[in-house]
Design an enzyme around this catalytic site. Structure first.
Site, PDB file in Angstrom:
ATOM      1  N   ARG A   1     -17.848  -4.521   8.963  1.00  0.00           N
ATOM      2  CA  ARG A   1     -16.617  -3.948   9.491  1.00  0.00           C
ATOM      3  C   ARG A   1     -16.878  -2.591  10.116  1.00  0.00           C
ATOM      4  O   ARG A   1     -17.632  -1.791   9.577  1.00  0.00           O
ATOM      5  CB  ARG A   1     -15.585  -3.820   8.365  1.00  0.00           C
ATOM      6  CG  ARG A   1     -14.908  -5.135   8.069  1.00  0.00           C
ATOM      7  CD  ARG A   1     -14.136  -5.107   6.780  1.00  0.00           C
ATOM      8  NE  ARG A   1     -13.252  -3.954   6.658  1.00  0.00           N
ATOM      9  CZ  ARG A   1     -12.452  -3.760   5.613  1.00  0.00           C
ATOM     10  NH1 ARG A   1     -12.424  -4.630   4.621  1.00  0.00           N
ATOM     11  NH2 ARG A   1     -11.677  -2.709   5.556  1.00  0.00           N
TER      12      ARG A   1
ATOM     13  N   ARG B   1       0.819  -1.206   0.000  1.00  0.00           N
ATOM     14  CA  ARG B   1       0.000   0.000   0.000  1.00  0.00           C
ATOM     15  C   ARG B   1       0.853   1.256   0.000  1.00  0.00           C
ATOM     16  O   ARG B   1       0.311   2.353  -0.009  1.00  0.00           O
ATOM     17  CB  ARG B   1      -0.877   0.020   1.243  1.00  0.00           C
ATOM     18  CG  ARG B   1      -2.319  -0.441   0.998  1.00  0.00           C
ATOM     19  CD  ARG B   1      -3.032  -0.423   2.330  1.00  0.00           C
ATOM     20  NE  ARG B   1      -4.454  -0.280   2.257  1.00  0.00           N
ATOM     21  CZ  ARG B   1      -5.319  -1.295   2.249  1.00  0.00           C
ATOM     22  NH1 ARG B   1      -4.893  -2.526   2.222  1.00  0.00           N
ATOM     23  NH2 ARG B   1      -6.613  -1.070   2.244  1.00  0.00           N
TER      24      ARG B   1
HETATM   25  P1  ADP Z   1     -10.146  -2.613   1.961  1.00  0.00           P
HETATM   26  O1  ADP Z   1     -10.671  -4.006   1.697  1.00  0.00           O
HETATM   27  O2  ADP Z   1     -11.257  -1.674   2.237  1.00  0.00           O
HETATM   28  O3  ADP Z   1      -9.199  -2.141   0.903  1.00  0.00           O
HETATM   29  P2  ADP Z   1      -8.396  -3.788   3.912  1.00  0.00           P
HETATM   30  O4  ADP Z   1      -9.205  -4.856   4.548  1.00  0.00           O
HETATM   31  O5  ADP Z   1      -7.409  -4.189   2.886  1.00  0.00           O
HETATM   32  O6  ADP Z   1      -9.359  -2.666   3.335  1.00  0.00           O
HETATM   33  O7  ADP Z   1      -7.648  -2.959   5.018  1.00  0.00           O
HETATM   34  C1  ADP Z   1      -8.316  -2.448   6.149  1.00  0.00           C
HETATM   35  C2  ADP Z   1      -7.373  -1.527   6.926  1.00  0.00           C
HETATM   36  O8  ADP Z   1      -6.227  -2.269   7.363  1.00  0.00           O
HETATM   37  C3  ADP Z   1      -6.789  -0.359   6.136  1.00  0.00           C
HETATM   38  O9  ADP Z   1      -7.649   0.761   6.127  1.00  0.00           O
HETATM   39  C4  ADP Z   1      -5.498  -0.090   6.912  1.00  0.00           C
HETATM   40  O10 ADP Z   1      -5.758   0.591   8.130  1.00  0.00           O
HETATM   41  C5  ADP Z   1      -5.041  -1.481   7.274  1.00  0.00           C
HETATM   42  N1  ADP Z   1      -4.143  -2.097   6.249  1.00  0.00           N
HETATM   43  C6  ADP Z   1      -4.409  -3.187   5.470  1.00  0.00           C
HETATM   44  N2  ADP Z   1      -3.360  -3.485   4.677  1.00  0.00           N
HETATM   45  C7  ADP Z   1      -2.413  -2.561   4.951  1.00  0.00           C
HETATM   46  C8  ADP Z   1      -1.102  -2.306   4.446  1.00  0.00           C
HETATM   47  N3  ADP Z   1      -0.555  -3.067   3.477  1.00  0.00           N
HETATM   48  N4  ADP Z   1      -0.419  -1.237   4.955  1.00  0.00           N
HETATM   49  C9  ADP Z   1      -0.940  -0.458   5.924  1.00  0.00           C
HETATM   50  N5  ADP Z   1      -2.175  -0.633   6.440  1.00  0.00           N
HETATM   51  C10 ADP Z   1      -2.905  -1.669   5.973  1.00  0.00           C
END
Ligand code: ADP
Ligand code: ADP
Ligand code: ZN
Length: 216
Positions: A161, A88
């Site tokens: 969520r 990310r």
């Molecule tokens: P979405 O499905 O909405 O894209 P995720 O389930 O992938 O969200 O992620 C939920 C939260 O977990 C993010 O908003 C962030 O806070 C954290 N997160 C997930 N993956 C990462 C990452 N690779 N780096 C930093 N934070 C992360």
């Protein structure tokens, strides 16, 4: 094959990853799922992670890189994996390259799922999942066939969520624009970036992704 599904929150990464697991026998590495599991534990790191996620911010690169590093070393990843939610940031993308290279592995394709922001808010606020088997649904776009009953396992309990509310969604979209979008040119320069229209129907997106993977 080792692939990344890249796109803003709500783009459909988890939905499509679940299908690729079934069709191609790849393992899904969802950092969001890993973090939610960590946040459920009564530990210092668990509490910290929970707070950051509920604010719609990104967890630090150190924590994320360590988490994915440990996971990629597991034997089940040898047959190929789909990264969903990682990397990310550019720092994470570089760290991923370094760890793959060390193990003689490589990335075959990065698939960008492009979706308009207005649609993302609607997708995220209608998202829910089966509490038992974790299968994902949407109030309007992908409801259960029988109201209140999971298509896959028959469970009648569902979860939403905590970070899937309108206020937090805007913060998460901002984080995507500022911190994640700069990764795109990084992969484009290497010729492994492919773009699919994430606005299309779920089945059409699946077909587009499969067509891209077949060309790899
Ligand atoms: P979405 O499905 O909405 O894209 P995720 O389930 O992938 O969200 O992620 C939920 C939260 O977990 C993010 O908003 C962030 O806070 C954290 N997160 C997930 N993956 C990462 C990452 N690779 N780096 C930093 N934070 C992360
Ligand atoms: P991400 O993992 O990228 O955050 P999800 O796969 O969880 O996104 O999808 C977000 C929500 O939108 C879910 O409720 C899902 O059922 C729904 N959804 C996924 N893909 C589409 C699509 N192509 N059209 C309409 N709704 C979709
Ligand atoms: Zn279920």
């Amino acid at each position: 094959m080792n692939i990344i599904l890249l796109g803003p929150p709500g783009a459909g990464k988890g939905t499509q990853a679940e299908r690729l697991v079934a069709s191609r026998g790849l393992v899904q590495l969802s950092t969001g799922d890993m973090l939610r599991a960590a946040a459920d534990t009564d530990t210092e790191i668990g509490h910290r992670v929970k707070e950051i996620m509920e604010q719609g911010q990104l967890v630090s690169d150190d924590v994320m890189v360590e988490m994915i590093h440990e996971r990629i070393l597991q034997p089940d990843c040898k047959n190929g994996f789909i990264l969903d939610g990682f990397p990310r940031t550019v720092v994470q993308a570089e760290a991923l390259d370094a760890m793959l290279e060390k193990q003689g592995l490589r990335l075959h394709m990065v698939i960008e799922m492009a979706v308009e922001e207005a649609a993302l808010v609607e997708r995220i606020t209608g998202r829910f999942a089966c509490a038992k088997c974790k299968h994902g649904y949407h109030d309007i776009f992908l409801p259960t066939k029988v109201p209140g009953v999971c298509d896959v396992c028959g469970s009648t309990e569902f979860t939403r969520r905590k970070d899937d509310k309108a206020e937090t969604v805007h913060k998460r979209l901002e984080a995507y624009r500022a911190q994640t979008m700069p990764i795109l040119p990084y992969y484009e320069g290497r010729g492994i970036l492919r773009r699919v229209d994430g606005m299309a129907d779920i089945d059409v997106v699946t077909q587009e992704i499969e067509a891209q993977l077949n060309k790899a």
